[in-house]
Write a protein that holds these residues in place. Structure first.
Motif, mmCIF file in Angstrom:
data_model
loop_
_atom_site.group_PDB
_atom_site.id
_atom_site.type_symbol
_atom_site.label_atom_id
_atom_site.label_comp_id
_atom_site.label_asym_id
_atom_site.label_seq_id
_atom_site.Cartn_x
_atom_site.Cartn_y
_atom_site.Cartn_z
ATOM 1 N N TYR A 11 0.895 -1.155 0.000
ATOM 2 C CA TYR A 11 0.000 0.000 0.000
ATOM 3 C C TYR A 11 0.934 1.206 0.000
ATOM 4 N N ILE A 14 4.149 1.054 2.131
ATOM 5 C CA ILE A 14 4.062 -0.068 3.077
ATOM 6 C C ILE A 14 3.998 -1.396 2.349
ATOM 7 N N ALA A 16 2.999 -4.857 2.491
ATOM 8 C CA ALA A 16 2.125 -5.643 3.377
ATOM 9 C C ALA A 16 2.443 -7.131 3.326
ATOM 10 N N ALA A 35 -1.196 -12.975 13.283
ATOM 11 C CA ALA A 35 -1.746 -11.921 14.140
ATOM 12 C C ALA A 35 -2.384 -10.817 13.294
ATOM 13 N N ASN A 36 -3.031 -9.870 13.967
ATOM 14 C CA ASN A 36 -3.573 -8.693 13.299
ATOM 15 C C ASN A 36 -2.487 -7.995 12.515
ATOM 16 N N GLY A 37 -2.785 -7.621 11.288
ATOM 17 C CA GLY A 37 -1.826 -6.853 10.503
ATOM 18 C C GLY A 37 -0.719 -7.680 9.882
ATOM 19 N N GLY A 39 -0.891 -9.555 7.348
ATOM 20 C CA GLY A 39 -0.972 -9.539 5.885
ATOM 21 C C GLY A 39 -1.936 -10.566 5.306
ATOM 22 N N LYS A 40 -2.768 -11.146 6.152
ATOM 23 C CA LYS A 40 -3.669 -12.215 5.698
ATOM 24 C C LYS A 40 -4.700 -11.692 4.695
ATOM 25 N N THR A 41 -5.354 -10.580 5.060
ATOM 26 C CA THR A 41 -6.380 -10.021 4.166
ATOM 27 C C THR A 41 -5.750 -9.538 2.866
ATOM 28 N N THR A 42 -4.572 -8.952 2.969
ATOM 29 C CA THR A 42 -3.864 -8.495 1.762
ATOM 30 C C THR A 42 -3.607 -9.675 0.827
ATOM 31 N N GLU A 83 -13.725 -10.405 4.332
ATOM 32 C CA GLU A 83 -13.806 -10.098 5.757
ATOM 33 C C GLU A 83 -14.983 -9.129 5.947
ATOM 34 N N GLU A 160 -11.651 -14.693 7.423
ATOM 35 C CA GLU A 160 -12.160 -14.572 8.792
ATOM 36 C C GLU A 160 -13.662 -14.839 8.913
ATOM 37 N N GLN A 192 -8.453 -16.015 12.678
ATOM 38 C CA GLN A 192 -7.782 -15.704 13.943
ATOM 39 C C GLN A 192 -8.132 -16.755 14.976
HETATM 40 P P1 ATP Z 1 -6.366 -8.225 10.150
HETATM 41 O O1 ATP Z 1 -6.666 -9.524 10.747
HETATM 42 O O2 ATP Z 1 -6.292 -7.112 11.143
HETATM 43 O O3 ATP Z 1 -7.209 -7.886 8.948
HETATM 44 P P2 ATP Z 1 -4.288 -8.988 8.358
HETATM 45 O O4 ATP Z 1 -3.335 -10.051 8.722
HETATM 46 O O5 ATP Z 1 -5.402 -9.358 7.443
HETATM 47 O O6 ATP Z 1 -4.868 -8.334 9.660
HETATM 48 P P3 ATP Z 1 -3.722 -6.923 6.474
HETATM 49 O O7 ATP Z 1 -5.062 -6.293 6.611
HETATM 50 O O8 ATP Z 1 -3.442 -7.697 5.264
HETATM 51 O O9 ATP Z 1 -3.433 -7.826 7.738
HETATM 52 O O10 ATP Z 1 -2.620 -5.782 6.667
HETATM 53 C C1 ATP Z 1 -1.235 -5.968 6.455
HETATM 54 C C2 ATP Z 1 -0.498 -4.662 6.627
HETATM 55 O O11 ATP Z 1 -0.910 -3.715 5.643
HETATM 56 C C3 ATP Z 1 -0.727 -3.964 7.968
HETATM 57 O O12 ATP Z 1 0.491 -3.376 8.360
HETATM 58 C C4 ATP Z 1 -1.763 -2.919 7.664
HETATM 59 O O13 ATP Z 1 -1.648 -1.816 8.541
HETATM 60 C C5 ATP Z 1 -1.422 -2.538 6.241
HETATM 61 N N1 ATP Z 1 -2.628 -2.126 5.499
HETATM 62 C C6 ATP Z 1 -3.738 -2.881 5.310
HETATM 63 N N2 ATP Z 1 -4.647 -2.230 4.547
HETATM 64 C C7 ATP Z 1 -4.093 -1.028 4.250
HETATM 65 C C8 ATP Z 1 -4.520 0.103 3.480
HETATM 66 N N3 ATP Z 1 -5.699 0.122 2.870
HETATM 67 N N4 ATP Z 1 -3.677 1.142 3.408
HETATM 68 C C9 ATP Z 1 -2.479 1.142 4.012
HETATM 69 N N5 ATP Z 1 -2.008 0.115 4.739
HETATM 70 C C10 ATP Z 1 -2.793 -0.960 4.862
#
Ligand code: ATP
Length: 235
Positions: A11, A14, A16, A35-37, A39-42, A83, A160, A192
């Motif tokens: 992003y 960043i 991800a 964990a949260n953040g 990168g799973k959703t990415t 999600e 999720e 999670q």
């Molecule tokens: P969660 O369970 O909280 O959704 P996750 O494992 O799915 O966590 P992602 O949502 O993929 O994690 O995020 C991975 C990284 O990318 C994190 O550091 C997050 O802050 C960053 N990030 C996610 N979406 C964006 C966005 N739209 N813009 C900027 N950074 C983002």
């Protein structure tokens, strides 16, 4: 069925996910945990065509699909339950299900699948004319899964699915996922709820700060000391 190599998605500045590689074999359930953040959703959004990777390859059923638009991936047999479910709250349950089949024109097949979904999720039959937004969280999740299945995916991506649901509903969701898989749909699930996800998974990947740090069979990860300590409360 799905093979990802050296995938990176950012992003802006960043990063991800970084150099991520994973495989999903046909007929299996594969879990992606972290964990949260982490990168799973990415990862899921990149596979489903909602984000464009900076580098790397995604091969689905023998075709290179990175950069494909989401609707083209749905036609190819890959469907995402995002999600937060994203059902259409102002549309009825029936209309939501019909939306899931919008790229198909085999009317008889659609009718059969509609019937199948209502047998799998009896609550949907009872609520066909109810607005999606007025259903409970668990019912909305069932609807979101059923809607995705209406496109007849070969690979179902679940981001999720148990989030925010009461424990009893969570067990229902996991039972349904297992059943969907037994009926022939391959599943990649982000969760999670690590313990339950690994219990139904044939194989799992652990993501930390955008990279895969451990992988193994669901069973081996469940008993792995490092995984237990970090994700299963040390138990
Ligand atoms: P969660 O369970 O909280 O959704 P996750 O494992 O799915 O966590 P992602 O949502 O993929 O994690 O995020 C991975 C990284 O990318 C994190 O550091 C997050 O802050 C960053 N990030 C996610 N979406 C964006 C966005 N739209 N813009 C900027 N950074 C983002």
């Amino acid at each position: 069925m799905l093979s990802i190599r050296d995938l990176s998605t950012s992003y802006g500045q960043i990063k991800a996910i970084r150099n991520l590689s994973l495989d999903v074999e046909e007929g299996k359930i594969v879990a992606l945990i972290g964990a949260n953040g982490a990168g799973k959703t990415t990862t899921m959004k990149t596979i489903a065509g909602l984000l464009t990777p900076d580098q790397g390859t995604i091969t689905f059923l023998g075709q290179r699909v990175e950069g494909w638009k989401p609707h083209k991936l749905v036609s190819a047999g890959l469907s995402l339950v995002p999600e937060g479910r994203a059902i259409l709250g102002q549309m009825t349950v029936l209309e939501n299900l019909e939306m899931g089949a919008f790229q198909r024109n085999d009317q008889a097949g659609i009718k059969d699948d509609m019937e199948k979904m209502m047998n799998w999720f009896p609550i949907l039959r009872e609520r066909l004319s109810q607005l999606g937004g007025t259903m409970s969280g668990g019912q909305q999740q069932m609807l979101a899964i059923a809607r995705a299945l209406m496109s007849r995916p070969k690979l179902l991506l679940l981001d999720e699915p148990s989030m925010g649901l009461a424990p009893i509903v969570v067990s229902d969701i996991f039972r349904v996922i297992k059943q969907i898989n037994q009926e022939g749909t391959t599943v990649l699930i982000v969760e999670q709820n690590v313990k339950q996800a690994l219990k139904i998974a044939d194989y799992g990947y652990v993501l930390e700060a955008g990279q895969i740090v451990y992988q193994g069979t669901g069973e081996s990860l469940l008993t792995d000391e490092k995984v237990k300590e970090a994700y299963l409360g040390g138990r």
